[in-house]
Design an enzyme around this catalytic site. Structure first.
Site, short mmCIF file in Angstrom:
data_model
loop_
_atom_site.label_atom_id
_atom_site.label_comp_id
_atom_site.label_asym_id
_atom_site.label_seq_id
_atom_site.Cartn_x
_atom_site.Cartn_y
_atom_site.Cartn_z
N HIS A 95 0.85 -1.20 0.00
CA HIS A 95 0.00 0.00 0.00
C HIS A 95 0.89 1.26 0.00
CE1 HIS A 95 -3.29 2.69 1.57
NE2 HIS A 95 -2.24 3.29 2.10
N GLU A 96 1.87 1.30 0.91
CA GLU A 96 2.73 2.49 0.99
C GLU A 96 3.53 2.66 -0.29
OE1 GLU A 96 2.08 4.40 3.30
OE2 GLU A 96 1.03 3.02 4.63
N HIS A 119 1.52 4.48 -2.87
CA HIS A 119 1.59 5.96 -2.76
C HIS A 119 2.85 6.48 -3.44
CE1 HIS A 119 -1.78 6.57 -0.17
NE2 HIS A 119 -1.30 5.90 0.84
N GLU A 124 -5.92 6.79 -1.23
CA GLU A 124 -5.75 5.67 -0.31
C GLU A 124 -6.36 4.39 -0.90
OE1 GLU A 124 -3.87 5.64 2.19
OE2 GLU A 124 -3.51 7.80 2.35
ZN LIG Z 1 -2.03 5.25 2.65
#
Ligand SMILES: [Zn+2]
Length: 388
Positions: free
Chosen positions: A232-233, A236, A312
């Protein structure tokens, strides 16, 4: 998805009440500075001692920050220290809390002294277009803050270092390599001295861009769950969310400053005798700017948060596509909900004004349901990472 505990519900409900209290308080304090004429008095002192325009602005800001810091202290103590203990979320000693508050005050003052003269110079030079120029000047300023914060500011509060678990680090570096991210950019921060809550985030810009894992999340999640969180990170990181957020934030700042510009003229005309200043370019106007900017921010916040929730969600998608580990993702969010006293399905007002992330319930559902690779459907980010 487990039901929220009574304690989590109580944390959520009392948090909503506090959010309203904080917002009202955040307007009342500067309003008191303004309508009592105290702001003009402080400006008078600042000019008498500082003499020159720049030093007067700096002194005004130092006194203003110190007074608001003291006025705010009981509220901040309750919300940031007492309440966190009451809900079993804190590990922090009083000494660490107090030193963090002072550090925050000093960082705020240094930043304000270094940069507050910019909008006031623009106000003086261009009373009609200052809001636009200030908004444009905010872009390099935000970039600078994003650049230096992870190396100069964040370490003032906590200790950052490489990952301690070497085997886990190797797994993360392998994932990072697949996503095209240099491995040296993964950090572990000793956050357990402050809190029991768990988190991970992407910070920095350009050369200082990095992925940071709180040591608390490393302790609470297993290897597979941590890898999905890292996925997930990395999403980004790879999808450029940091610089996109900066551009969106800057445009919202321009909108908010324009609202300040329009409303302030009218308010000054009406209350100039009480305020003790005639123009927004007088540094005594700072509380007025803060009030109007605060109100304008409340109006544009739902836009900023909706964009954030979209990013997100896409980072969640990226994390699932690169790991294909639905179960680890869903159970990681369950742990997040439990450890952080989260509520999986908050109300719409909470979501619109306070949620930078999709509600955990939606993230758990998405983690369970999103499996294009099982149906031979194309991946959205297939070209952004290497398939093992
Ligand atoms: Zn995030």
């Amino acid at each position: 998805m487990p039901e929220p505990t009574p304690q989590a519900l109580s944390y959520y409900r009392s948090g909503n009440v506090l959010w309203i209290v904080d917002n009202v308080w955040g307007l009342l304090v500067p309003a008191a500075f303004l309508f009592t004429g105290f702001s003009a008095t402080m400006r008078g002192w600042s000019y008498r001692i500082g003499k020159k325009w720049f030093f007067a602005i700096a002194l005004y800001f130092i006194v203003f920050s110190a007074v608001t810091f003291v006025l705010d202290l009981p509220r901040v103590y309750y919300e940031g220290f007492v309440r966190e203990y009451a809900y079993g979320l804190s590990n922090q000693t009083f000494a660490k809390w107090a030193s963090d508050q002072l550090t925050g005050l000093v960082v705020g003052i240094v930043g304000g002294v270094a940069f507050l003269w910019v909008p006031y110079l623009l106000l003086k030079r261009s009373p009609r277009r200052w809001w636009l120029y200030t908004g444009l000047a905010a872009i390099p300023f935000i970039v600078l803050v994003a650049l230096v914060q992870p190396i100069w500011v964040d370490p003032l509060f906590n200790t950052f270092g490489p990952m301690k678990d070497r085997a886990l680090e190797a797994d993360i570096l392998h994932l990072a390599e697949r996503a095209g991210i240099e491995g040296s950019r993964v950090f572990e921060v000793a956050k357990s001295e402050d809190t029991k809550a768990v988190n991970a985030y992407v910070a920095g810009f350009g050369a200082t861009k990095r992925i940071v894992l709180w040591d608390t999340i490393i302790a609470k999640l297993n290897r597979q769950q941590l890898l999905v969180v890292m996925g997930h990170e990395m999403g980004h990181y790879v999808l450029g969310h940091v610089w996109k957020q900066i551009l969106i934030l800057s445009s919202l700042i321009v909108v908010a400053l324009y609202a300040v510009h329009r409303a302030s003229g009218w308010l000054i005309a009406k209350h100039r005798a009480r305020f003790g200043f005639e123009a927004l370019s007088d540094v005594a106007s700072l509380p007025l700017i803060l009030i109007l900017f605060g109100v304008a921010s409340l109006v544009v916040t739902p836009v900023a948060l909706a964009v954030s929730r979209h990013f997100e969600h896409e980072a969640d998608r990226f994390g699932l596509e690169i790991t294909r580990d639905n179960h680890a993702a869903a159970t990681a969010f369950v742990t997040l909900q439990q450890e952080n006293l989260g509520v999986p399905r908050p109300g719409p007002i909470y979501t619109w004004w306070r949620e930078s992330h999709p509600p955990l319930g939606e993230r758990i559902d998405f983690s369970n349901d999103y499996r294009p690779w099982e149906k031979n459907e194309p991946l959205v980010y297939a070209d952004r990472f290497k398939v093992p």
